[in-house]
Enzyme design. Structure first.
Site, PDB file in Angstrom:
ATOM      1  N   GLU A 206      48.379  35.942  43.535  1.00 20.50           N
ATOM      2  CA  GLU A 206      49.459  36.960  43.147  1.00 20.50           C
ATOM      3  C   GLU A 206      49.631  38.025  44.329  1.00 20.50           C
ATOM      4  O   GLU A 206      48.535  38.091  44.930  1.00 20.50           O
ATOM      5  CB  GLU A 206      48.867  37.647  41.748  1.00 20.50           C
ATOM      6  CG  GLU A 206      48.781  36.811  40.413  1.00 20.50           C
ATOM      7  CD  GLU A 206      48.555  37.528  39.222  1.00 20.50           C
ATOM      8  OE1 GLU A 206      48.320  39.021  39.280  1.00 20.50           O
ATOM      9  OE2 GLU A 206      48.159  36.986  38.215  1.00 20.50           O
TER      10      GLU A 206
ATOM     11  N   HIS B 283      52.333  39.244  35.363  1.00 22.40           N
ATOM     12  CA  HIS B 283      51.201  39.739  34.927  1.00 22.40           C
ATOM     13  C   HIS B 283      51.427  41.243  34.422  1.00 22.40           C
ATOM     14  O   HIS B 283      51.251  42.314  34.752  1.00 22.40           O
ATOM     15  CB  HIS B 283      50.480  40.352  36.349  1.00 22.40           C
ATOM     16  CG  HIS B 283      49.056  40.440  36.004  1.00 22.40           C
ATOM     17  ND1 HIS B 283      47.938  40.201  36.959  1.00 22.40           N
ATOM     18  CD2 HIS B 283      48.338  41.321  35.087  1.00 22.40           C
ATOM     19  CE1 HIS B 283      46.694  40.483  36.543  1.00 22.40           C
ATOM     20  NE2 HIS B 283      46.871  40.964  35.321  1.00 22.40           N
TER      21      HIS B 283
END
Length: 531
Positions: free
Chosen positions: A263, A281
């Site tokens: 990420e 997220h």
């Protein structure tokens, strides 16, 4: 000195005001979290650091953090903090595991609904002006089996919500007892059983060496044909490449992921697949959750800096504010016991054994043990504290054992610390009297009752007349005033000890003068600081 806290990420003004209202100097500088150079330049001025995910606390940052005592992460994940380096530095690392529990659990349930009814694709199709009603045939959740991997705080909420949806819930969690599982209304099962029986599988475990790739290619192959997999916990729990292949083959009917192995995720094997729902997220991304974790981290940091209370620490036993009030004198005592051992012992320590007797056995033993270990380690390294000491002890291969027992003597409670080296064993015990003052009550198995002062002198000798006179005359002739004088012995003409509380440090030349009398087996000047 008034504690100072730096807020280096975006935190709500309500949280910032909590610091101010409690008398803490706070600097709100969210831009600093994006610049390691700037953070390293100013971090030495602060006792506390409040962050979210943007600030990265590296060993270089910690090296410059000369005053830093605590780092608080507004959220659960602490991957952006080098916890090993922080522990060695003696800095407490806290997170806020409860502020976004409901939000994350709700996101997982929302993802499950989205999968079951193909909501994202149906929405996109309808926005394009298509009316593909027959294309999007969903499934009901009622009556389906949900497998929950990790039934802790967030997973437990998911279990509760799923039962409200009339789903059958299976839970795999090594820390979940059968009694609690029954109270939760779930069936505790092994992982393979869960995979084979579940229509929907949701993960709610942290990313550790034990949980990394918990849904590997091998485990994914064991899932029920047509299962759906949801991950709103941590990237790296699922083999994403293997999952993509099984989604294409149809063995897995669908997947919903809020977290990814890398990420920010700009590309991933799951992207572009029609039966996959992805979000960036967002598990904790609600107004309520962001406010909750910000307030929680401000309160936790403030509590620690002002009262010593430790909440949700990842590298130190937690001590509540109420515990801190009661345990304060006992934590000091544990430190003093360790300090005595540390100052008396010159050779490497192999093992530490700590006995807790009576009332103290019901207290937070991990915190007391950390204080004792810190006391020992401070003799060689004054920078050591309750956070770093256990880490250093482990690195040195020192075994630490804790034992507790019911009240056995005249004291309501006491702590006995014993160490083992290649040459000897050494022990000391102490208690806290009703006046709140710690006292030594036994050294080398010899009973005494000694108040603990900043400057002390310890001697051992054969019990014989005139020893008190030698000590008093030698110290008096060197202008050292004796505040308290405590004696103990095994028997008449047996082994004897003396512990003197004096007003000033006993200088090396005075120790040498006492040694030259030939009357003492051991002479040691001791100094005790607040632990």
């Amino acid at each position: 000195m008034t504690p100072r806290v730096l807020v280096s990420d975006k935190l709500s003004q309500t949280a910032v005001q909590i610091f101010r209202d409690r008398g803490i100097d706070v600097d709100f500088m969210p831009e600093v979290g994006k610049s390691r150079e700037k953070l390293r330049e100013i971090i030495g001025d602060y006792d506390g650091l409040a962050i979210r995910s943007a600030t990265r606390v590296t060993p270089n940052i910690l090296k410059a953090a000369s005053r830093l005592k605590v780092i608080g992460r507004a959220g659960i994940g602490t991957d952006n903090i080098d916890k090993a380096a922080a522990s060695k530095k003696g800095v407490i690392v806290m997170n806020t595991p409860f502020g976004n529990m409901i939000t994350t659990a709700e996101h997982a349930v929302a993802m499950m609904f989205a999968l079951a009814r193909q909501i994202p694709e149906a929405s996109a199709s309808t926005h394009r002006g298509l009316w593909e009603k027959s294309r999007f045939m969903g499934v009901e959740l009622t009556g389906k089996t949900l497998g929950v991997i990790g039934a802790g705080n967030i997973g437990g909420i998911v279990c509760d919500r799923a039962r409200g949806l009339k789903m059958k819930v299976l839970a795999h969690d090594p820390y979940l007892g059968h009694g609690k599982a029954d109270r939760m209304g779930v069936e505790k099962v092994e992982l393979d059983d869960l995979l084979e029986r579940s229509d929907f599988i949701t993960l709610h475990v942290p990313l550790t060496e034990q949980t990394r790739n918990i849904l590997s290619r091998e485990k994914l192959a064991k899932t029920k044909n047509g299962a759906h997999i949801i991950n709103c916990a941590r990237g790296g729990l699922v083999d994403e490449e293997a999952l993509a292949e099984m989604l294409k083959s149809g063995h897995v009917a669908g997947a919903a992921f809020d977290v990814f192995s890398a990420e920010p995720a700009t590309e991933n094997p799951l992207f572009g697949l029609p039966n996959v729902v992805c979000t960036p997220h967002l598990g904790a991304a609600t107004t309520e959750a962001q406010e909750n974790v910000a307030i929680q981290v401000a309160e936790q940091i403030s509590d620690y800096l002002l009262t010593g209370a430790v909440s949700n620490a990842l590298n130190m036993p937690s001590v509540t504010a109420d515990e801190a009030k009661i345990m304060g004198p006992w934590i000091s005592l544990a430190g003093y016991l360790g300090s005595f051992i540390g100052q008396m012992t010159r050779e490497p320590i192999r093992a530490m054994n700590i006995l807790f007797d009576g009332g103290v056995a019901d207290m937070n033993l991990d915190a007391l043990a950390s204080a004792a270990v810190a006391g020992i380690m401070k003799a060689a390294n004054p920078e050591v504290n309750m956070v770093s000491a256990p880490v250093i002890a482990k690195e040195r291969g020192i075994s630490i054992s804790l034992t507790k027992q019911d009240k056995t003597g005249v004291f309501e409670g006491y702590i006995k610390l014993a160490i083992v080296t290649a040459k000897r064993e050494r022990s000391i015990a102490g208690t806290v009297f009703s006046d709140g003052k710690p006292r030594f009550i036994q050294i080398k198995g010899i009973n005494i009752e000694a108040e603990i002062g900043r400057h002390m002198l310890y001697t051992t000798n054969r019990d014989e007349p005139g020893m008190i006179g030698i000590l008093g005359q030698t110290l008096g002739s060197n202008d050292v005033n004796i505040a308290h004088f405590t004696l103990g012995r095994t028997a008449i003409q047996g082994d004897a000890i003396a512990l003197l509380n004096v007003d000033v440090p006993v200088k090396p030349e005075i120790l040498k003068e006492l040694e030259q009398t030939g009357k003492f087996q051991q002479i040691r000047a001791l100094e005790f600081d607040a632990i």
